[in-house]
Structures are given as C-alpha cells and as structure tokens.
Design a protein around this motif. Structure first.
Motif, PDB file in Angstrom:
ATOM      1  N   VAL A  61      68.139  50.746  21.886  1.00  0.00           N
ATOM      2  CA  VAL A  61      66.794  50.022  22.170  1.00  0.00           C
ATOM      3  C   VAL A  61      67.972  48.186  21.370  1.00  0.00           C
ATOM      4  CG1 VAL A  61      65.461  51.803  21.752  1.00  0.00           C
ATOM      5  CG2 VAL A  61      66.234  50.383  20.396  1.00  0.00           C
ATOM      6  N   ASP A  62      67.025  48.124  21.127  1.00  0.00           N
ATOM      7  CA  ASP A  62      66.613  46.130  19.873  1.00  0.00           C
ATOM      8  C   ASP A  62      66.600  46.563  18.699  1.00  0.00           C
ATOM      9  OD1 ASP A  62      67.862  45.220  22.693  1.00  0.00           O
ATOM     10  OD2 ASP A  62      65.797  44.226  22.663  1.00  0.00           O
ATOM     11  N   LEU A  63      67.809  46.205  17.961  1.00  0.00           N
ATOM     12  CA  LEU A  63      67.509  46.335  16.580  1.00  0.00           C
ATOM     13  C   LEU A  63      65.440  45.719  16.070  1.00  0.00           C
ATOM     14  CD1 LEU A  63      69.079  47.275  14.280  1.00  0.00           C
ATOM     15  CD2 LEU A  63      69.858  44.798  13.437  1.00  0.00           C
ATOM     16  N   LYS A  64      65.643  44.784  16.949  1.00  0.00           N
ATOM     17  CA  LYS A  64      63.910  44.502  16.762  1.00  0.00           C
ATOM     18  C   LYS A  64      62.576  45.468  17.193  1.00  0.00           C
ATOM     19  CE  LYS A  64      63.017  41.865  21.285  1.00  0.00           C
ATOM     20  NZ  LYS A  64      62.828  43.566  21.446  1.00  0.00           N
ATOM     21  N   ASP A  65      63.604  46.346  17.514  1.00  0.00           N
ATOM     22  CA  ASP A  65      62.331  47.799  18.166  1.00  0.00           C
ATOM     23  C   ASP A  65      61.765  48.752  16.463  1.00  0.00           C
ATOM     24  OD1 ASP A  65      62.011  46.597  20.578  1.00  0.00           O
ATOM     25  OD2 ASP A  65      63.431  47.896  21.133  1.00  0.00           O
ATOM     26  N   PHE A  66      62.687  48.393  15.860  1.00  0.00           N
ATOM     27  CA  PHE A  66      62.419  49.441  14.633  1.00  0.00           C
ATOM     28  C   PHE A  66      62.179  49.233  13.634  1.00  0.00           C
ATOM     29  CE2 PHE A  66      67.208  50.830  15.553  1.00  0.00           C
ATOM     30  CZ  PHE A  66      66.604  51.798  15.936  1.00  0.00           C
ATOM     31  N   PHE A  67      61.235  47.930  14.067  1.00  0.00           N
ATOM     32  CA  PHE A  67      60.575  46.870  12.497  1.00  0.00           C
ATOM     33  C   PHE A  67      59.053  46.449  13.748  1.00  0.00           C
ATOM     34  CE2 PHE A  67      65.429  46.968  11.587  1.00  0.00           C
ATOM     35  CZ  PHE A  67      65.155  47.023  10.583  1.00  0.00           C
ATOM     36  N   ASP A  68      59.107  47.375  14.749  1.00  0.00           N
ATOM     37  CA  ASP A  68      57.653  46.652  16.088  1.00  0.00           C
ATOM     38  C   ASP A  68      56.594  47.752  14.716  1.00  0.00           C
ATOM     39  OD1 ASP A  68      55.480  46.044  17.487  1.00  0.00           O
ATOM     40  OD2 ASP A  68      56.723  47.228  19.299  1.00  0.00           O
ATOM     41  N   PHE A  69      55.614  47.418  14.586  1.00  0.00           N
ATOM     42  CA  PHE A  69      54.671  47.768  13.714  1.00  0.00           C
ATOM     43  C   PHE A  69      53.659  48.035  13.065  1.00  0.00           C
ATOM     44  CE2 PHE A  69      57.942  46.577   9.807  1.00  0.00           C
ATOM     45  CZ  PHE A  69      58.962  47.872  10.103  1.00  0.00           C
ATOM     46  N   ASP A  70      53.409  46.999  15.303  1.00  0.00           N
ATOM     47  CA  ASP A  70      51.663  47.011  15.011  1.00  0.00           C
ATOM     48  C   ASP A  70      50.882  47.541  16.057  1.00  0.00           C
ATOM     49  OD1 ASP A  70      52.427  46.848  17.551  1.00  0.00           O
ATOM     50  OD2 ASP A  70      52.103  44.541  18.272  1.00  0.00           O
ATOM     51  N   GLY A  71      52.009  49.161  15.723  1.00  0.00           N
ATOM     52  CA  GLY A  71      50.973  50.643  16.853  1.00  0.00           C
ATOM     53  C   GLY A  71      50.753  50.535  18.538  1.00  0.00           C
ATOM     54  N   LYS A  72      50.780  49.743  18.838  1.00  0.00           N
ATOM     55  CA  LYS A  72      51.269  49.450  20.278  1.00  0.00           C
ATOM     56  C   LYS A  72      51.962  49.526  21.062  1.00  0.00           C
ATOM     57  CE  LYS A  72      46.732  45.508  19.885  1.00  0.00           C
ATOM     58  NZ  LYS A  72      46.938  44.032  20.198  1.00  0.00           N
ATOM     59  N   PRO A  73      51.533  50.503  21.695  1.00  0.00           N
ATOM     60  CA  PRO A  73      52.813  51.280  22.706  1.00  0.00           C
ATOM     61  C   PRO A  73      53.463  49.866  23.745  1.00  0.00           C
ATOM     62  CG  PRO A  73      51.194  51.717  23.522  1.00  0.00           C
ATOM     63  CD  PRO A  73      50.551  51.215  22.580  1.00  0.00           C
ATOM     64  N   SER A  74      54.632  49.435  23.532  1.00  0.00           N
ATOM     65  CA  SER A  74      54.900  48.643  24.043  1.00  0.00           C
ATOM     66  C   SER A  74      54.890  49.300  26.112  1.00  0.00           C
ATOM     67  CB  SER A  74      56.350  48.363  24.520  1.00  0.00           C
ATOM     68  OG  SER A  74      57.033  49.376  24.725  1.00  0.00           O
ATOM     69  N   ALA A  75      54.932  47.894  26.998  1.00  0.00           N
ATOM     70  CA  ALA A  75      54.870  47.995  28.362  1.00  0.00           C
ATOM     71  C   ALA A  75      55.587  49.338  28.933  1.00  0.00           C
ATOM     72  CB  ALA A  75      55.147  47.213  29.578  1.00  0.00           C
ATOM     73  N   GLU A  76      57.234  49.536  28.827  1.00  0.00           N
ATOM     74  CA  GLU A  76      57.975  50.606  28.300  1.00  0.00           C
ATOM     75  C   GLU A  76      57.457  52.143  28.232  1.00  0.00           C
ATOM     76  OE1 GLU A  76      62.077  51.438  28.013  1.00  0.00           O
ATOM     77  OE2 GLU A  76      62.029  49.308  27.690  1.00  0.00           O
ATOM     78  N   GLU A  77      56.645  52.216  27.072  1.00  0.00           N
ATOM     79  CA  GLU A  77      56.564  53.175  26.604  1.00  0.00           C
ATOM     80  C   GLU A  77      55.754  53.764  26.871  1.00  0.00           C
ATOM     81  OE1 GLU A  77      57.523  53.270  22.181  1.00  0.00           O
ATOM     82  OE2 GLU A  77      56.196  51.908  22.378  1.00  0.00           O
ATOM     83  N   LEU A  78      54.526  52.587  27.776  1.00  0.00           N
ATOM     84  CA  LEU A  78      53.330  53.361  28.210  1.00  0.00           C
ATOM     85  C   LEU A  78      53.652  53.856  29.966  1.00  0.00           C
ATOM     86  CD1 LEU A  78      51.034  50.733  28.045  1.00  0.00           C
ATOM     87  CD2 LEU A  78      50.527  53.249  26.723  1.00  0.00           C
ATOM     88  N   ARG A  79      54.459  53.119  30.705  1.00  0.00           N
ATOM     89  CA  ARG A  79      54.857  53.638  31.425  1.00  0.00           C
ATOM     90  C   ARG A  79      55.550  54.971  31.592  1.00  0.00           C
ATOM     91  NH1 ARG A  79      57.012  48.737  31.196  1.00  0.00           N
ATOM     92  NH2 ARG A  79      56.004  46.911  32.927  1.00  0.00           N
ATOM     93  N   ASP A  80      57.229  54.686  30.793  1.00  0.00           N
ATOM     94  CA  ASP A  80      57.492  56.103  29.862  1.00  0.00           C
ATOM     95  C   ASP A  80      56.695  57.893  30.620  1.00  0.00           C
ATOM     96  OD1 ASP A  80      59.867  54.742  30.200  1.00  0.00           O
ATOM     97  OD2 ASP A  80      60.522  55.030  27.775  1.00  0.00           O
ATOM     98  N   PHE A  81      55.433  57.098  28.639  1.00  0.00           N
ATOM     99  CA  PHE A  81      54.339  58.117  29.198  1.00  0.00           C
ATOM    100  C   PHE A  81      54.348  58.802  30.036  1.00  0.00           C
ATOM    101  CE2 PHE A  81      49.996  59.306  28.694  1.00  0.00           C
ATOM    102  CZ  PHE A  81      49.467  59.378  27.846  1.00  0.00           C
ATOM    103  N   LEU A  82      53.357  58.038  31.055  1.00  0.00           N
ATOM    104  CA  LEU A  82      52.958  58.036  31.918  1.00  0.00           C
ATOM    105  C   LEU A  82      53.360  58.659  33.472  1.00  0.00           C
ATOM    106  CD1 LEU A  82      50.730  54.819  32.882  1.00  0.00           C
ATOM    107  CD2 LEU A  82      50.198  56.675  32.276  1.00  0.00           C
ATOM    108  N   MET A  83      54.811  58.188  33.027  1.00  0.00           N
ATOM    109  CA  MET A  83      55.529  59.020  33.856  1.00  0.00           C
ATOM    110  C   MET A  83      56.258  60.783  33.829  1.00  0.00           C
ATOM    111  SD  MET A  83      56.130  57.115  36.421  1.00  0.00           S
ATOM    112  CE  MET A  83      57.741  57.203  37.774  1.00  0.00           C
TER     113      MET A  83
END
Length: 107
Positions: A61-83
């Motif tokens: 992951v990118d370092l910035k991903d540790f500081f993504d606090f908006d609570g909304k999953p990314s498109a990649e996280e949603l795809r991973d969840f669905l798969m």
C-alpha cells in the motif's frame, strides 16, 4: 476527533485483513513481536516511520493509506470485499448478489 494513534491502528488492521494476514504473520514479516502489533492496531502506541514503511511494503500500500480516515472504503477495498464475499457464497446467495448488483447498476 478520535486519537490519531487509534485511527492509524485501525487502518493498519483494515489493510492487514484485506491482505488476509494474521497479526502474527505480519508481525513476523516486519520483525516485531505480536504484542507490539496488537498494541499498534489498538492505538496504544505510535508506530515509528520505519515500522510503517515495513508494514507498507508487506501490505503493498502507499504510506498515505495509513492516514485515510474518512471512513469510506476505497474502490479497491470494495472490489476486494465483493470478490471475497462472492468466492465464499453458495449458489442462492450468489443469485441474490447478482440481482442486487444488477439493480444497483441498472435501476
């Protein structure tokens, strides 16, 4: 606002689980003990930048991903969840999932 230590710890946990790694596996890969990993994920201490860099490398992951606090999953996280969900679902639930996706995209 929630304590940054807790927010970073939650993000590490989310990203670790996304890669389907246990705390023990990730701790071993980055060279810390499991108790330290647990304390990091619970927000009981700040990880060093060196530790975050090693985690970042292992989780790809990118370092910035540790500081993504908006609570909304990314498109990649949603795809991973669905798969992951679809790969574990039985036929009746796959039909329900397909109907929901069709309705969401077409309706």
């Amino acid at each position: 606002m929630e304590d940054v230590r807790h927010l970073v710890g939650q993000r590490v946990q989310i990203l670790r689980k996304r890669k389907q790694l246990s705390q023990e596996e990730l701790a071993s890969r980055i060279g810390i003990d499991t108790k330290s990993m647990s304390r990091l994920e619970r927000g009981q201490h700040y990880p060093s930048l060196e530790t975050l860099e090693r985690i970042r490398f292992e989780l790809d992951v990118d370092l910035k991903d540790f500081f993504d606090f908006d609570g909304k999953p990314s498109a990649e996280e949603l795809r991973d969840f669905l798969m992951r969900t679809a790969s574990k679902a039985d036929y009746p639930n796959l039909v329900k999932m397909a109907e929901a996706v069709r309705a969401a995209l077409l309706g």
